[in-house]
Design an enzyme around this catalytic site. Structure first.
Site, mmCIF file in Angstrom:
data_model
loop_
_atom_site.group_PDB
_atom_site.id
_atom_site.type_symbol
_atom_site.label_atom_id
_atom_site.label_comp_id
_atom_site.label_asym_id
_atom_site.label_seq_id
_atom_site.Cartn_x
_atom_site.Cartn_y
_atom_site.Cartn_z
ATOM 1 N N HIS A 13 27.770 -40.678 -14.911
ATOM 2 C CA HIS A 13 28.529 -41.720 -15.314
ATOM 3 C C HIS A 13 27.995 -41.566 -17.043
ATOM 4 O O HIS A 13 27.044 -42.906 -17.285
ATOM 5 C CB HIS A 13 29.042 -42.931 -14.926
ATOM 6 N N HIS A 15 29.344 -40.653 -20.737
ATOM 7 C CA HIS A 15 30.683 -40.625 -21.941
ATOM 8 C C HIS A 15 29.925 -39.419 -22.755
ATOM 9 O O HIS A 15 29.349 -39.806 -24.002
ATOM 10 C CB HIS A 15 31.902 -40.830 -22.448
ATOM 11 N N HIS A 194 37.545 -45.355 -13.556
ATOM 12 C CA HIS A 194 36.898 -46.396 -13.915
ATOM 13 C C HIS A 194 37.649 -47.852 -13.525
ATOM 14 O O HIS A 194 38.915 -47.991 -13.881
ATOM 15 C CB HIS A 194 37.246 -46.773 -15.777
ATOM 16 N N GLU A 197 35.355 -53.243 -14.336
ATOM 17 C CA GLU A 197 34.580 -53.852 -15.171
ATOM 18 C C GLU A 197 35.212 -54.316 -16.322
ATOM 19 O O GLU A 197 34.367 -55.649 -16.031
ATOM 20 C CB GLU A 197 34.846 -52.313 -15.938
ATOM 21 N N ASP A 275 26.320 -44.722 -19.005
ATOM 22 C CA ASP A 275 28.050 -44.897 -19.719
ATOM 23 C C ASP A 275 28.239 -44.703 -21.389
ATOM 24 O O ASP A 275 28.263 -43.433 -21.681
ATOM 25 C CB ASP A 275 28.711 -46.309 -19.670
ATOM 26 N N ASP A 276 27.979 -45.630 -22.308
ATOM 27 C CA ASP A 276 27.956 -44.288 -23.215
ATOM 28 C C ASP A 276 26.561 -45.493 -24.454
ATOM 29 O O ASP A 276 26.722 -46.570 -25.140
ATOM 30 C CB ASP A 276 28.916 -45.656 -24.735
HETATM 31 N N1 ADE Z 1 35.391 -45.019 -22.241
HETATM 32 C C1 ADE Z 1 33.933 -44.593 -22.631
HETATM 33 N N2 ADE Z 1 33.595 -45.308 -22.447
HETATM 34 C C2 ADE Z 1 33.518 -46.957 -21.443
HETATM 35 C C3 ADE Z 1 33.865 -47.912 -20.536
HETATM 36 N N3 ADE Z 1 32.887 -48.289 -21.034
HETATM 37 N N4 ADE Z 1 34.594 -47.942 -20.457
HETATM 38 C C4 ADE Z 1 36.055 -47.528 -20.423
HETATM 39 N N5 ADE Z 1 36.350 -46.663 -20.687
HETATM 40 C C5 ADE Z 1 35.336 -46.300 -21.341
HETATM 41 ZN ZN ZN Z 2 32.589 -45.116 -18.259
#
Ligand code: ADE
Ligand code: ZN
Length: 333
Positions: A13, A15, A194, A197, A275-276
């Site tokens: 996971h 992006h 997703h 969260e 994640d990011d």
């Molecule tokens: N797109 C990129 N990161 C995300 C996240 N943590 N939650 C939802 N959409 C996303």
């Molecule tokens: Zn994500």
């Protein structure tokens, strides 16, 4: 004694647009003649500036908007995979957003070409294996999601192994996206969404009831409903847990409060993910290190998490077997 740095790692996971470090965003914007929005970064040389989930999504879109070419996506992907390999990752499953490529006039086919070339180069140079999960964006709505699913299926490529949905979980209901996920599922793409969260346990419950998903992106807020946790464990639905992201976005005040360990102890199948990473000051190596030093997971528990990731990766069985063999050999040490 096994050091965490030497452990084989895997993530399911991340992006690609969220993996673009500020310096790379600046360089790519400059060569493309793109003016980045004032306030995208916090001061000279600073990180991305955002204060909450919605501001994060806006900054994410603005950074992705710096790219224009297949080479931009390729440079980003190659650099990211090189960094993961240096931290001991043997496998990365990457979310890619066709909507973001369309928004910059690039299109999905060219985005895919840049990414797949980078995947081949990174595997040849570092031995890291990577695959792609195109995802639709929830807040762009169900009609757009269906179009994205059709586009992804039409662009079939051996490295496209799944279909997912990111974006604002508070918009629409999972059932609204059943047509999009049906298209992907019928084409043989494994699905993840997703949920759990920004929204609570009900969001995970609705997602697994309405969509053909094998995994849940995040899913941590399932912890708010013990019966749901038991159901996730019983059904073997894998959680793509992203602790650094959850802490950065303020879901939990600190690592000790994070539910990763409680989910594991309840029998849930969990994986660790960044994640990011460019937005949340993390990396796959940092996630493993934090789980060790601040959540008390042992090296053997972390190795089991890598095994879970490979077992639940959306790869073909030969690739899975080869990756599992690397774990048993203790690669990358
Ligand atoms: N797109 C990129 N990161 C995300 C996240 N943590 N939650 C939802 N959409 C996303
Ligand atoms: Zn994500």
């Amino acid at each position: 004694m096994t050091t965490i740095a030497a452990l084989p790692k895997a993530e399911l996971h991340c992006h690609i647009e969220g993996a673009m470090a500020p310096a790379l965003t600046r360089a790519i914007a400059q060569r493309n003649g793109v003016t980045l929005p004032a306030g995208l970064f916090s001061g000279q040389g600073g990180g991305y500036a955002w204060r909450d989930f919605n501001e994060f999504l806006v900054a994410y879109d603005a950074a992705a908007d710096a790219m224009r070419t297949a080479e931009d996506y390729g440079e980003l992907m190659y650099g990211y995979l090189a960094g993961c390999a240096a931290e001991g990752a043997i496998y990365v499953e990457m979310f890619v957003s066709p909507d973001h490529a369309i928004a910059i006039g690039l299109g999905f086919a060219a985005q895919l070409a840049g990414l797949t070339a980078a995947i081949d180069r990174a595997e040849a140079e570092f031995g890291i294996v990577s695959r792609l999960i195109p995802c639709c964006i929830r807040h762009l709505g169900p009609d757009r999601a269906l179009e994205v699913a059709r586009l992804v299926v039409a662009e079939a490529h051996p490295y496209i192994v799944g279909f997912g949905m990111a974006g604002d979980e508070l918009q629409h209901a999972p059932a609204d996206f059943a047509p999009a996920f049906r298209v992907a599922d019928r084409a043989g793409l494994a699905c993840t969404v997703h949920a759990g969260e920004v929204a609570g346990a009900h969001s995970v419950r609705d997602a697994i009831a309405a969509l053909p998903v094998r995994r849940i992106g995040h899913g941590v807020r399932a912890i708010e409903d013990p019966a749901l946790v038991a159901e996730l464990a019983r059904r073997g639905i894998v959680l793509e847990v992203c602790p650094g992201s959850n802490l950065a976005l303020g879901l939990y005040p600190d690592a000790v409060s994070h539910p990763l360990r409680r989910l594991l102890e309840a029998g849930c199948r969990v994986t660790l993910n960044s994640d990011d990473p460019a937005f949340f000051a993390t990396s796959i190596g940092k996630e493993y290190a934090m789980a060790s030093s601040r959540m008390g997971l042992s090296a053997s528990e972390l190795l089991a998490i890598t095994r879970t990731a490979i077992e639940s990766a959306f790869v073909d069985s030969d690739t899975r077997r080869a990756l599992l063999a690397r774990i048993e050999k203790g690669e990358p040490t």
